[in-house]
Structures are given as C-alpha cells and as structure tokens.
Design a protein around this motif. Structure first.
Motif, PDB file in Angstrom:
ATOM      1  N   LYS A  72      -4.350  -1.520   5.294  1.00 52.98           N
ATOM      2  CA  LYS A  72      -3.494  -2.305   6.184  1.00 52.98           C
ATOM      3  C   LYS A  72      -2.041  -2.298   5.709  1.00 52.98           C
ATOM      4  CE  LYS A  72      -7.333  -3.460   8.216  1.00 52.98           C
ATOM      5  NZ  LYS A  72      -7.713  -2.842   9.513  1.00 52.98           N
ATOM      6  N   HIS A  73      -1.170  -2.805   6.580  1.00 58.24           N
ATOM      7  CA  HIS A  73       0.237  -2.974   6.188  1.00 58.24           C
ATOM      8  C   HIS A  73       0.313  -4.267   5.382  1.00 58.24           C
ATOM      9  CE1 HIS A  73       4.520  -4.165   6.764  1.00 58.24           C
ATOM     10  NE2 HIS A  73       4.695  -2.891   6.513  1.00 58.24           N
ATOM     11  N   LEU A  74       0.246  -4.124   4.084  1.00 54.51           N
ATOM     12  CA  LEU A  74       0.124  -5.261   3.174  1.00 54.51           C
ATOM     13  C   LEU A  74       1.494  -5.637   2.621  1.00 54.51           C
ATOM     14  CD1 LEU A  74      -2.233  -6.990   2.024  1.00 54.51           C
ATOM     15  CD2 LEU A  74      -2.234  -5.461   0.037  1.00 54.51           C
ATOM     16  N   ASN A 119      -2.735   2.190   7.589  1.00 58.95           N
ATOM     17  CA  ASN A 119      -2.846   2.259   9.040  1.00 58.95           C
ATOM     18  C   ASN A 119      -1.910   1.232   9.650  1.00 58.95           C
ATOM     19  OD1 ASN A 119      -3.704   2.806  11.639  1.00 58.95           O
ATOM     20  ND2 ASN A 119      -5.561   1.556  11.468  1.00 58.95           N
ATOM     21  N   MET A 120      -0.699   1.646  10.039  1.00 60.93           N
ATOM     22  CA  MET A 120       0.293   0.713  10.569  1.00 60.93           C
ATOM     23  C   MET A 120       0.052   0.528  12.060  1.00 60.93           C
ATOM     24  SD  MET A 120       4.385   0.647   9.733  1.00 60.93           S
ATOM     25  CE  MET A 120       4.986   1.710  11.029  1.00 60.93           C
ATOM     26  N   MET A 121      -0.280  -0.700  12.453  1.00 59.96           N
ATOM     27  CA  MET A 121      -0.684  -0.993  13.821  1.00 59.96           C
ATOM     28  C   MET A 121       0.442  -1.596  14.654  1.00 59.96           C
ATOM     29  SD  MET A 121      -3.827   0.015  13.881  1.00 59.96           S
ATOM     30  CE  MET A 121      -4.435  -0.747  15.381  1.00 59.96           C
ATOM     31  N   ASP A 141       2.996  -6.980  12.048  1.00 59.65           N
ATOM     32  CA  ASP A 141       1.553  -7.122  11.846  1.00 59.65           C
ATOM     33  C   ASP A 141       1.298  -7.009  10.351  1.00 59.65           C
ATOM     34  OD1 ASP A 141      -1.163  -7.482  12.468  1.00 59.65           O
ATOM     35  OD2 ASP A 141      -1.511  -5.313  12.500  1.00 59.65           O
ATOM     36  N   ASP A 142       1.590  -8.100   9.665  1.00 59.31           N
ATOM     37  CA  ASP A 142       1.557  -8.120   8.210  1.00 59.31           C
ATOM     38  C   ASP A 142       0.285  -8.773   7.689  1.00 59.31           C
ATOM     39  OD1 ASP A 142       4.034  -6.992   8.336  1.00 59.31           O
ATOM     40  OD2 ASP A 142       5.137  -8.746   7.617  1.00 59.31           O
ATOM     41  N   VAL A 200       0.879  -1.181   0.000  1.00 60.31           N
ATOM     42  CA  VAL A 200       0.000   0.000   0.000  1.00 60.31           C
ATOM     43  C   VAL A 200       0.908   1.221   0.000  1.00 60.31           C
ATOM     44  CG1 VAL A 200      -1.784   1.262   1.254  1.00 60.31           C
ATOM     45  CG2 VAL A 200      -1.782  -1.233   1.275  1.00 60.31           C
ATOM     46  N   ASN A 201       1.019   1.907  -1.133  1.00 66.09           N
ATOM     47  CA  ASN A 201       1.993   2.989  -1.269  1.00 66.09           C
ATOM     48  C   ASN A 201       1.393   4.371  -1.081  1.00 66.09           C
ATOM     49  OD1 ASN A 201       0.533   3.194  -3.631  1.00 66.09           O
ATOM     50  ND2 ASN A 201       2.130   2.267  -4.909  1.00 66.09           N
ATOM     51  N   THR A 202       0.232   4.426  -0.421  1.00 66.41           N
ATOM     52  CA  THR A 202      -0.375   5.711  -0.091  1.00 66.41           C
ATOM     53  C   THR A 202      -0.344   5.875   1.417  1.00 66.41           C
ATOM     54  OG1 THR A 202      -1.861   5.485  -1.989  1.00 66.41           O
ATOM     55  CG2 THR A 202      -2.405   7.186  -0.362  1.00 66.41           C
TER      56      THR A 202
END
Length: 296
Positions: free
Chosen positions: A157-159, A57-59, A126-127, A50-52
């Motif tokens: 998400k942190h994809l 939302n990095m948890m 949290d991937d 996710v490059n935006t």
C-alpha cells in the motif's frame, strides 16, 4: 486551566505530531502578513515508506498544480481504524459490566476524493498510516485493513506517517474545504483533528429524522442511489465516493423541488418494514436501480 491546555502535553494520553501557533490579532498590531506554514505542496507528494515501486500499489491520483482547492471546494472523505489496545472490563457483583479502560483506536487509512469536475470521485489521497505500536485487532471486517498493510517491510500500500497525512488534512481544513462523509464526528475525533462545523457535511445527519435511529451508509446507498456497497468488507475510497454521491443526491432533491423530509420519512418507513436489511434480490446494482425508481 483551559488557557494552559493548548501548550501543555500530558504524554500519558496525547502526543502531538504537528503544532503551530498564530496570534489572531497579529496583523492589527504589526504591519506584516501571516502565511500558513503548511502549503498546497503537501498534496502533491507521493513519497511512501514502501520504497519498492514494484511492490507498491498506488490507488490514487495526486492533485496537480492546476487543481486548486479553496474555500467551499467539496471533497469526500472516509477513514478506517484499527485497535491498539483491547477494552479492559470487569463484572460487578450485581452482574453488570464495568469498563476499566476503553479500547484505543488508531487511524489506519484515510481516503479523500475529488468533489466535482471530470475527475469527481477520483481519490487524491489514499494513505495507509504506519504505526510503531502493536495492533491487536485490524477490524478487517469493518476496516478492510489486512495484517501487513501497515508494515513497510511487506506492505503493498501507499504507506505514510501520521504526520505526513495530517499535514494534508490540516492544509485542506485551513483552506476552507468542505468535507463530506458519513459519521465524520467520530472520524475526526479519532484522527484527533478539529474542523469547523461549517466545513463538515455529514450524510448521517442529512438523511436523519429527529429522535430516530441513524441510518447506515450501506442502506442509504441502496435506497437513494440503487447501489450495493460493502458487500465483502469496507473500503474507504468506496465509502468516500458513496457519501459524496449521497450529498449530490440530497442537493438534487432540493433542486427538483421535492420535499426532502418526506422522502427521508418514506425511507424510514421502508427501512422499518425491511428491518433495515437490504433484500437479497436487490443486491446487484441493476436490480438496486429498479428498486430505487420504485421507492423514491
């Protein structure tokens, strides 16, 4: 046959994402030092599909270079899965059901939390795992994964790719880290990763009596910790933290000189009396804490 298994790949049922070989006695035969090609730098990476930045939302808080994980370091881990292919079955003439092709599961999220220190319980992995295959069931009630979470075009998400996350887990395993979780045997099987038995501490086994049913993480958390989890859906960070707390609770009981097996037996008796259902009046954390004092 078995000798060829590691070097042959039947693409009908297995596709490697990471592979490296090391001869066990190489240092005895040659004067050289073998180093693991997967370094700790993989744990510091925060790149995402996710490059935006405004959407992502990095948890979690990645490890920094001052946080070194080595042999016997403890971490909590949990994984969530989705279904790629539904089970295919047929009814026999005698009315019994026969499975023609089992359902295919794929790992969708992996969370790993710190096991000690001031940041104990804080996730450093949290991937969410992107997949090019069509997901037929997100199993949201059990996984917490929503449609769109695994799609880089719309996910918040942190994809990551399976390879990127696998490298992190492989480094942790090679470093000798102790993985604490609930139902890890199934998790590692679906992830397709082998971890030495001495590096796995499963709370489903810690709080289990021989020839008795295995207890859910939710019930164990209510009984031993006085907290209610999974109230709406599963969350892998919450589950990893809870398993870690149960692990420390188990060690605490031993340190206090209490008979752990007796405490587990009382838990089974309580569970049977409640038909393994958590009382509604104990669903909030404060009331759960009172209940814990009464029954432990």
């Amino acid at each position: 046959m078995y000798q060829q298994e590691p070097v042959s790949f039947n693409l009908d049922w297995k596709v490697p994402c990471v592979i490296y070989f090391a001869r066990r006695n190489i240092t005895k035969l040659y004067d050289l030092k073998v180093t693991n090609p997967i370094t700790s730098e993989v744990l510091y990476a925060t790149s995402s599909l996710v490059n935006t930045p405004r959407r992502m939302n990095m948890m979690f808080m990645p490890l920094d270079e001052g946080e070194k994980l080595s042999a016997c370091s403890v971490v909590g881990i949990d994984a969530e899965f989705v279904t790629l292919n539904q089970e295919e079955a047929e009814l026999r003439s005698d009315g019994t059901r026969s499975t023609i092709k089992p359902s295919q599961m794929s790992v969708a999220r992996i969370s790993v939390v710190r096991g000690k220190g001031e940041l104990m319980g804080e996730p450093f992995i949290d991937d969410y795992i992107s997949t090019s295959e069509q997901v037929v069931d997100y199993l949201t009630q059990f996984s917490g994964i929503q449609p769109g979470d695994l799609d880089a075009a719309i996910s918040s998400k942190h994809l990551t790719t399976l390879k990127a996350t696998y490298l992190k887990l492989r480094h942790l395993a090679d470093a000798g880290v102790i993985f604490v979780g609930h139902g890890l045997k199934k998790d590692f099987r679906v992830i397709n990763m082998i971890v030495a038995k001495e590096q796995v501490t499963d709370t489903v086994d810690l709080f289990h009596l021989p020839r008795q049913r295995r207890i859910s993480l939710k019930f164990l958390a209510w009984y031993f910790l006085g907290i209610n989890i999974q109230s709406t859906s599963h969350d892998s960070i919450e589950d990893a933290r809870t398993a870690l707390k149960l692990y420390h609770k188990y060690k605490e009981l031993i340190a206090e000189g209490k008979e752990v097996q007796a405490a587990i037996k009382e838990m089974y008796e309580k569970g049977r009396a409640l038909q393994w259902k958590i009382p509604e009046e104990d669903t909030d954390q404060s009331q759960g804490s009172v209940a814990k004092k009464d029954i432990i």
